[in-house]
Design a protein around this motif. Structure first.
Motif, PDB file in Angstrom:
ATOM      1  N   UNK A   1      42.780  68.472 -25.231  1.00 23.43           N
ATOM      2  CA  UNK A   1      41.692  68.792 -26.166  1.00 23.43           C
ATOM      3  C   UNK A   1      40.315  68.701 -25.518  1.00 23.43           C
ATOM      4  N   UNK A   2      40.277  68.804 -24.199  1.00 28.20           N
ATOM      5  CA  UNK A   2      38.974  68.616 -23.535  1.00 28.20           C
ATOM      6  C   UNK A   2      38.045  69.802 -23.795  1.00 28.20           C
ATOM      7  N   UNK A   3      36.751  69.478 -23.796  1.00 25.39           N
ATOM      8  CA  UNK A   3      35.767  70.544 -23.878  1.00 25.39           C
ATOM      9  C   UNK A   3      35.013  70.633 -22.552  1.00 25.39           C
ATOM     10  N   UNK A   4      35.012  69.526 -21.790  1.00 28.82           N
ATOM     11  CA  UNK A   4      34.273  69.513 -20.521  1.00 28.82           C
ATOM     12  C   UNK A   4      34.978  70.382 -19.485  1.00 28.82           C
ATOM     13  N   UNK A   5      34.183  70.918 -18.555  1.00 32.51           N
ATOM     14  CA  UNK A   5      34.704  71.730 -17.455  1.00 32.51           C
ATOM     15  C   UNK A   5      35.086  70.798 -16.306  1.00 32.51           C
ATOM     16  N   UNK A   6      36.367  70.725 -16.014  1.00 30.31           N
ATOM     17  CA  UNK A   6      36.842  69.824 -14.955  1.00 30.31           C
ATOM     18  C   UNK A   6      37.168  70.585 -13.671  1.00 30.31           C
TER      19      UNK A   6
END
Ligand code: AMP
Ligand code: DBH
Length: 543
Positions: free
Chosen positions: A297-302
């Motif tokens: 559910x991440x929104x950050x760009x990894x």
């Protein structure tokens, strides 16, 4: 004061120098060099601070001058207990430059552990943060000062308040440096790490400039670090893994950037990865599991993250398999110890080795022996005790002849206490361990240490602490207790351990009251046999 030494026999020292492992570098020296080569590159980011190599270099000089002006001297020992704050770096590099030895404690430690470390190292100062996660370290410092009169100075990152003998990091960092300080010898001990403690209280691990710098320089090479590398510190910075495998020092040696995360939680770490374009980080298995869950559910760009290291405790192959695809990274397993030997899976290893093994040693001169109970080498593929000796593995703990007699062979091999299987490729698979410590999510707990505290409780007749397999933590701790008449409640036992001034991770996860320990109470069995029987009994009850 007992001098801190770490002595390899001359023929070994000569060989390690000839082969280019020990290059005569010092901590203070390599930072100076990077500051000249890359003055304007950012070295450290943490909290509100963002320092270039030139700024860090100058701050370290100021701290060195400030500590000497405050009455500390070369050779002095200082217990350093800091969370992941940027000030950690000028403080420890300042100490290295002044020849003052940091003794690294973890933020979770409480008065019992800090007092022990201070006494054992004969420390004369203590470095703390003002507060972290709602805990006020100045209160802890007050207790430590009362118990250890030899501590003359407390350095506080933040407001010292009314602590006697306290100085703030800000004051140190404002000192004007005087004449250049004498360079410490590269073969001198630079600092002391602490052992996870398989028996009793933590032991002190003296590491030299030469040996430690070799370990993280070679680690940085294995991890292909360069000035564009950005390392996110999610574990406590003073732990040997994030410190040196290749960790913060490996990244600074490579001219890269260290970013300090105040918390390992994905909520905090993921946005930092995006903002700082983090390329590498290292963590323990339960945290990797948490990151895997959060990744969905991440929104950050990894996408900047290339390498994810997992170590400190055994990573289950089923989880290892999911890390690469789910997080879009290359996994690296790391099996190390503060005493020395560190193993890595390599970039060009086939996936099967990366998933199923804990890697192979850093150095061609890491000598690895896998032996049976009688000390005879076992063939590759067979499990046995791991013994090791090499260019960055200590030959003895500080001032502890009893522990040294147990932990080192006559010819200088360190008995790691781990049971491993060596494959023909040299990769090691950790099978378990021979000692009775509990590896709770990478935090090592000595069964003996906790038993001693339990036995001090008036309602405890006898106690044995064992590890229990745990789905999330890897292992949790269970205290078996024979009551002394009245049976206390489990919560009282847990509160008792807390009241003894111990780190929270040492509080038993589970408490089981029993009438006796073994059916055949002949009284002739060892603590180790007893713990094995209790562990077995618990496993059967769970089935
Ligand atoms: P410490 O004494 O705190 O330095 O912890 C070192 C110990 O942690 C090793 O001797 C192992 O028992 C354990 N350890 C570290 N890394 C791993 C790993 N990747 N897999 C299994 N056990 C590990
Ligand atoms: O658990 C450890 O102590 C550890 C794990 C990985 C370590 O010291 C290291 C790498 O250097």
């Amino acid at each position: 004061m007992v001098p801190v030494q770490q002595v390899w026999p001359e023929e070994f020292a000569r060989r390690y120098r000839e082969r280019g492992y020990w290059q005569g570098e010092t901590f203070g020296g390599f930072l100076r060099q990077r500051a000249r080569q890359l003055p304007d590159r950012v070295a450290v980011v943490g909290g509100g601070d963002r320092w270039t190599y030139a700024e860090l270099d100058l701050l370290a000089d100021r701290v060195a001058a400030g500590l000497l002006a405050a009455g500390l001297e070369a050779g002095d020992r200082v217990v350093v207990q800091l969370p992941n704050v940027a000030a950690f770096f000028p403080l420890v590099f300042g100490m290295f430059r002044a020849g003052i030895l940091p003794v690294f404690a973890l933020p979770a430690h409480r008065q019992t552990e800090i007092v022990h470390l201070a006494q054992r190292s004969e420390a004369c100062a203590y470095v703390i943060a003002e507060r972290q996660d709602g805990f006020d370290y100045r209160t802890l410092a007050r207790t430590v000062l009362a118990e250890v009169p030899a501590i003359r100075r407390v350095v506080v990152v933040g407001e010292p308040g009314d602590l006697p003998g306290a100085i703030s990091f800000a004051e140190l960092a404002a000192t004007t440096p005087g004449a250049p300080l004498p360079e410490p010898s590269p073969s001198a001990v630079a600092f002391m790490q602490i052992s996870g403690g398989s028996t009793g209280l933590s032991k002190l691990i003296p590491r030299t400039h030469d040996d430690y710098i070799y370990s993280f320089r070679a680690s940085a090479e294995i991890c292909q670090l360069d000035p564009n590398s950005v390392y996110l510190t999610v574990l406590p910075v003073a732990h040997n893994f994030p410190m040196s495998s290749p960790g913060v020092f490996g990244v600074l040696h490579a001219g890269g950037r260290v970013v300090l995360s105040p918390s390992p939680s994905p909520d905090v770490a993921f946005p930092l990865i995006e903002q700082e374009r983090v390329t590498i980080t290292g963590m323990v298995p339960p945290l990797a599991l948490l990151w895997l869950q959060a990744a969905a559910s991440r929104t950050a760009d990894l996408s900047s993250l290339k390498l994810l290291q997992v170590g400190g405790a055994k990573l289950a192959p089923e989880i290892a398999r999911r890390i690469g695809p789910t997080l879009g990274v290359r996994l690296q397993q790391v099996f190390g110890m503060a005493e020395g030997l560190v193993n890595y899976t390599r970039h060009d290893d086939p996936d099967e080795l990366v998933i199923n093994t804990q890697g192979r040693p850093i150095s061609p001169d890491d000598e690895v022996l896998v032996v049976d109970d009688q000390g005879r080498p076992v063939p590759d593929g067979e499990p046995g005790h791991l013994l090791t000796r090499g260019p960055y593995t200590i030959r003895g703990y500080h001032n502890d002849p009893g522990a040294n007699a147990r932990a080192f062979t006559e010819d200088g091999f360190y008995r790691t206490g781990d049971i491993v299987r060596r494959l023909p490729s040299g990769h090691l698979e950790v099978q378990g361990r021979a000692t009775d410590h509990i590896n709770r999510a990478g935090e090592k707990i000595s069964a003996e240490e906790i038993e001693d505290h339990l036995l001090a409780h008036p309602d405890v007749f006898d106690a044995a602490v064992v590890s229990v397999p745990d789905e999330y933590l890897g292992e949790r701790s269970c205290a078996f207790i024979i009551p002394n008449g009245r049976q206390p409640r489990a919560v009282e036992i847990k509160a008792w351990i807390r009241s003894r001034g111990l780190a929270e991770f040492k509080v038993p996860d589970q408490v089981v009251f029993v009438g006796e320990f073994t059916a055949t109470a002949v009284g002739k069995i060892s603590r180790r046999e007893l713990r094995a029987i209790l562990r077995q009994r618990l496993a059967e009850a769970d089935r």
